[in-house]
Design a protein around this motif. Structure first.
Motif, PDB file in Angstrom:
ATOM      1  N   SER A   1       0.873  -1.216   0.114  1.00 34.09           N
ATOM      2  CA  SER A   1      -0.172   0.215   0.001  1.00 34.09           C
ATOM      3  C   SER A   1       1.044   1.281  -0.084  1.00 34.09           C
ATOM      4  CB  SER A   1      -1.014   0.065   1.140  1.00 34.09           C
ATOM      5  OG  SER A   1      -0.157   0.409   2.343  1.00 34.09           O
ATOM      6  N   MET A   2       1.974   1.171   0.451  1.00 35.04           N
ATOM      7  CA  MET A   2       3.000   2.432   0.386  1.00 35.04           C
ATOM      8  C   MET A   2       4.295   2.320  -0.363  1.00 35.04           C
ATOM      9  SD  MET A   2       3.088   2.832   4.642  1.00 35.04           S
ATOM     10  CE  MET A   2       3.003   1.050   5.353  1.00 35.04           C
TER      11      MET A   2
ATOM     12  N   THR B   1       0.275   6.272  -2.703  1.00 29.63           N
ATOM     13  CA  THR B   1      -0.070   5.389  -1.482  1.00 29.63           C
ATOM     14  C   THR B   1      -1.421   4.910  -1.856  1.00 29.63           C
ATOM     15  OG1 THR B   1       1.272   6.656  -0.028  1.00 29.63           O
ATOM     16  CG2 THR B   1      -0.462   5.289   1.039  1.00 29.63           C
TER      17      THR B   1
ATOM     18  N   ASP C   1       5.031   8.265   4.301  1.00 28.52           N
ATOM     19  CA  ASP C   1       3.943   8.359   3.000  1.00 28.52           C
ATOM     20  C   ASP C   1       2.792   8.892   3.252  1.00 28.52           C
ATOM     21  OD1 ASP C   1       5.803   5.901   2.502  1.00 28.52           O
ATOM     22  OD2 ASP C   1       4.423   5.948   0.670  1.00 28.52           O
ATOM     23  N   THR C   2       2.259   9.520   4.422  1.00 31.07           N
ATOM     24  CA  THR C   2       1.118  10.259   4.897  1.00 31.07           C
ATOM     25  C   THR C   2       1.540  11.494   5.519  1.00 31.07           C
ATOM     26  OG1 THR C   2       1.024   9.222   6.903  1.00 31.07           O
ATOM     27  CG2 THR C   2      -0.044   8.200   5.082  1.00 31.07           C
TER      28      THR C   2
ATOM     29  N   ASP D   1      -4.347   4.604  -0.110  1.00 29.78           N
ATOM     30  CA  ASP D   1      -4.882   4.848   1.434  1.00 29.78           C
ATOM     31  C   ASP D   1      -5.766   3.934   1.603  1.00 29.78           C
ATOM     32  OD1 ASP D   1      -3.266   7.289   1.956  1.00 29.78           O
ATOM     33  OD2 ASP D   1      -3.964   7.669  -0.132  1.00 29.78           O
TER      34      ASP D   1
END
Length: 319
Positions: free
Chosen positions: A259-260, A265, A304-305, A267
């Motif tokens: 997912s990353m 990403t 990543d966020t 999410d």
């Protein structure tokens, strides 16, 4: 064989008071501006069962729906994550399945992640929740959105008829291993129905025993056999079941990694795995993640966020 003890990152709050928590959420959303930190703190400091009590208490005290208020105050992936925490696990799974099949195209990996890793009892309850929440039939939706041997695999899983025990029959493991060998590398072409029967009906302990016997017989593991004999969604489906049986935490660690990894990403996948495993085995998944990928899960999330969304994910993961 005893069932392994697993550990979540989120547990039930001690001395829980639904009224006090509802007041904190109301205060966080009242007036100008929103206190996102307070919302995150409340929702990640108690169990899902306790969150359902907060939702009820909020409506009782204020005559307003907590979900609606949060939607009006939040946005983006932060909103997605917060709302995911407020669904019951079954309703959340049902919504994720519907989202994966709705509109143009189907996200087969979501169907596999959920249907290949839930117990028979969970799938039975999930089918009920899907019907109650969405007024639709899960099996009919799956049949209409998939095809071929992949459809047959999913329909088989939806029968929720996997043996739920941890009993291992060595003779059956040897027979199943021979059948899998004969259906794959032991012949020209692949008889997918044999793989379907074994992978969908045997309990995980029995599957592990079968995979040991298969390696003795074939000289390579079942993962290599699936990679060689299958392709596309069907390959991913049998891999998902095999990996769940062999090392469930490693399977979910890989889902988080994917997912990353790379540009952008996923999410939806990141939120789904963190939320759905938060009270089951996310602490164990974190350990497997670091062992496999060499860095803590928290460091990946941080890279990543952004902003309050990042705070929410780190709070769920207790990083």
């Amino acid at each position: 064989m005893a069932t392994p003890v697993t550990h979540g990152t989120i547990t039930a709050a001690q001395n829980f008071n639904a009224e006090a928590e509802a007041e904190k959420l109301r205060k966080a959303m009242k007036g100008i501006g929103t206190d996102e930190d307070a919302i995150i703190r409340v929702l990640t400091s108690c169990s899902n069962e306790q969150r359902q009590k907060i939702k009820l208490q909020f409506k009782t005290m204020y005559g307003k729906d907590l979900i609606s208020d949060l939607k009006s105050e939040l946005g983006g992936h932060l909103e997605d994550g917060v709302l995911a925490l407020l669904d019951t696990p079954l309703v959340f799974d049902a919504k994720e399945l519907r989202k994966a099949m709705k509109g143009a195209g189907t996200d087969e990996s979501v169907l596999l992640e959920i249907l290949c890793t839930r117990s028979s009892d969970e799938i039975k309850e999930l089918k009920k929740a899907y019907h109650q929440e969405l007024k639709r039939d899960l099996e009919k939706d799956v049949v209409s959105e998939t095809g071929g041997h992949f459809k047959r695999l999913l329909v088989s899983l939806l029968q929720a008829n996997r043996d739920c025990s941890t009993t291992v029959d060595k003779d059956l493991a040897m027979k199943d291993a021979r059948d899998l060998y004969d259906a794959g590398v032991g012949q020209w072409g692949t008889d997918e129905s044999v793989f379907n029967k074994v992978f969908v009906s045997r309990n995980y302990a029995q599957l592990r025993a079968t995979f040991v016997e298969y390696r003795e017989l074939a000289g390579h593991d079942i993962i290599k056999a699936i990679n060689k004999e299958m392709s596309g969604e069907l390959e991913e489906g049998f891999l998902s079941i095999a990996q769940s049986a062999l090392d469930s935490q490693a399977y979910f660690a890989e889902r988080l990694y994917r997912s990353m990894k790379g540009a952008g990403t996923n999410d939806s996948q990141l939120i789904r795995v963190l939320v759905s495993r938060s009270e089951i085995d996310l602490a164990d998944i974190k350990l497997r993640f670091q062992a496999i990928y060499g860095k803590p899960l928290g460091s990946w999330i941080k890279g990543d966020t952004r902003g309050d969304y990042k705070k929410l994910l780190l709070a769920i993961a207790k990083e």
